[in-house]
Design a protein around this motif. Structure first.
Motif, PDB file in Angstrom:
ATOM      1  N   ASP A  84     -55.074 -58.188  41.805  1.00 42.65           N
ATOM      2  CA  ASP A  84     -54.812 -59.151  40.734  1.00 42.65           C
ATOM      3  C   ASP A  84     -53.366 -59.119  40.265  1.00 42.65           C
ATOM      4  O   ASP A  84     -52.883 -60.061  39.641  1.00 42.65           O
ATOM      5  N   GLU A  85     -52.671 -58.002  40.546  1.00 50.36           N
ATOM      6  CA  GLU A  85     -51.283 -57.892  40.091  1.00 50.36           C
ATOM      7  C   GLU A  85     -50.301 -58.613  41.023  1.00 50.36           C
ATOM      8  O   GLU A  85     -49.121 -58.739  40.693  1.00 50.36           O
ATOM      9  N   LYS A 107     -50.587 -68.548  35.168  1.00 50.57           N
ATOM     10  CA  LYS A 107     -49.206 -69.006  35.285  1.00 50.57           C
ATOM     11  C   LYS A 107     -48.202 -67.870  35.282  1.00 50.57           C
ATOM     12  O   LYS A 107     -47.116 -67.985  35.834  1.00 50.57           O
ATOM     13  N   ARG A 108     -48.547 -66.760  34.642  1.00 46.91           N
ATOM     14  CA  ARG A 108     -47.570 -65.683  34.565  1.00 46.91           C
ATOM     15  C   ARG A 108     -47.355 -64.991  35.912  1.00 46.91           C
ATOM     16  O   ARG A 108     -46.446 -64.179  36.062  1.00 46.91           O
TER      17      ARG A 108
END
Length: 250
Positions: A84-85, A107-108
């Motif tokens: 997920d990172e 979005k990040r």
């Protein structure tokens, strides 16, 4: 020679809708979608041969939705979990949005260029110079991308996911076209390979892209329609106008 049969050397778009299809009813011509080239996706073994460990990278970069599909299919085959990172860089917003098919879109961690131009993508990438980026790409046409990433001083590696090969014609397959439209230098190379003694004569040749245009000229063929150019930005528009004038003269 009146143009009656056109070869579009690419697959019929999904949904069976193409601007070229409108030419059939408008000018009573036959349009055939028959790609000269096809894509072969690398096997897991071929991908591993590049000495790539996906977990070593903090970001992935994509410039086409096809490469997204190929990559995540490959990752599944290799039983690699994308954390997920992981961050993502895409050349356009459309490509970025396509990632939602495979990831929890936030979005990040997803960034994209606004225009599709390589310089626009680099503007985004250079804001994240601490990332280690795996750029998922086809085997060919990587010069501009490599030059851009090298100039940006980015820590990256190309991950070749597929290659382009000739989609050879079968023995006895008809090749009786009045116009041939090319979209890649590979298509021109495939024509020469399949029909080494072919002579252009009155057959009209059109193309999209500077590299394709140069390949056509280098092959000794006459280039009748070239886009983009001063008058036309799209090949369907240029072909429409050409046929209109061609039919007037016959």
């Amino acid at each position: 020679m009146k143009v009656k049969k056109i070869l579009v050397s690419q697959p019929m778009p999904a949904g069976g809708v193409s601007p070229f299809c409108t030419l059939e009813g408008k000018y009573n011509v036959k349009v055939v979608f028959r790609p000269f080239i096809k894509t072969e996706v690398f096997s897991a073994k071929e991908f591993r041969a590049q000495k790539i460990n996906i977990s070593d990278y903090t970001a992935l970069c994509f410039t086409s939705v096809k490469c997204i599909d190929y990559f995540f299919q490959m990752a599944k085959e290799m039983r690699v979990t994308i954390g997920d990172e992981m961050k993502y860089f895409c050349s356009t917003e459309t490509i970025a949005n396509y990632l939602q098919k495979y990831i929890n879109f936030r979005k990040r961690k997803v960034f994209f260029g606004n225009s599709g131009a390589m310089s626009d993508l680099m503007t985004v990438v250079k804001k994240h110079l601490n990332e280690s980026i795996l750029v998922i790409r086809p085997e060919s046409n990587n010069e501009e991308l490599v030059d851009a990433f090298d100039a940006a001083g980015v820590n990256y590696k190309l991950g070749i996911i597929c290659k382009t090969v000739s989609n050879d014609f079968e023995e006895g397959e008809a090749f009786d076209y009045d116009m041939i439209l090319f979209f890649s230098p590979h298509g021109v190379e495939a024509l020469k390979r399949n029909f080494p003694d072919w002579e252009q004569g009155e057959v009209v040749i059109g193309c999209s892209g500077k590299l394709t245009a140069q390949e056509i000229k280098d092959a000794g063929f006459r280039l009748d329609i070239e886009t983009p150019g001063p008058k036309y930005t799209s090949l369907p528009e240029a072909v429409d106008d050409f046929i209109k004038e061609n039919h007037k003269r016959r």
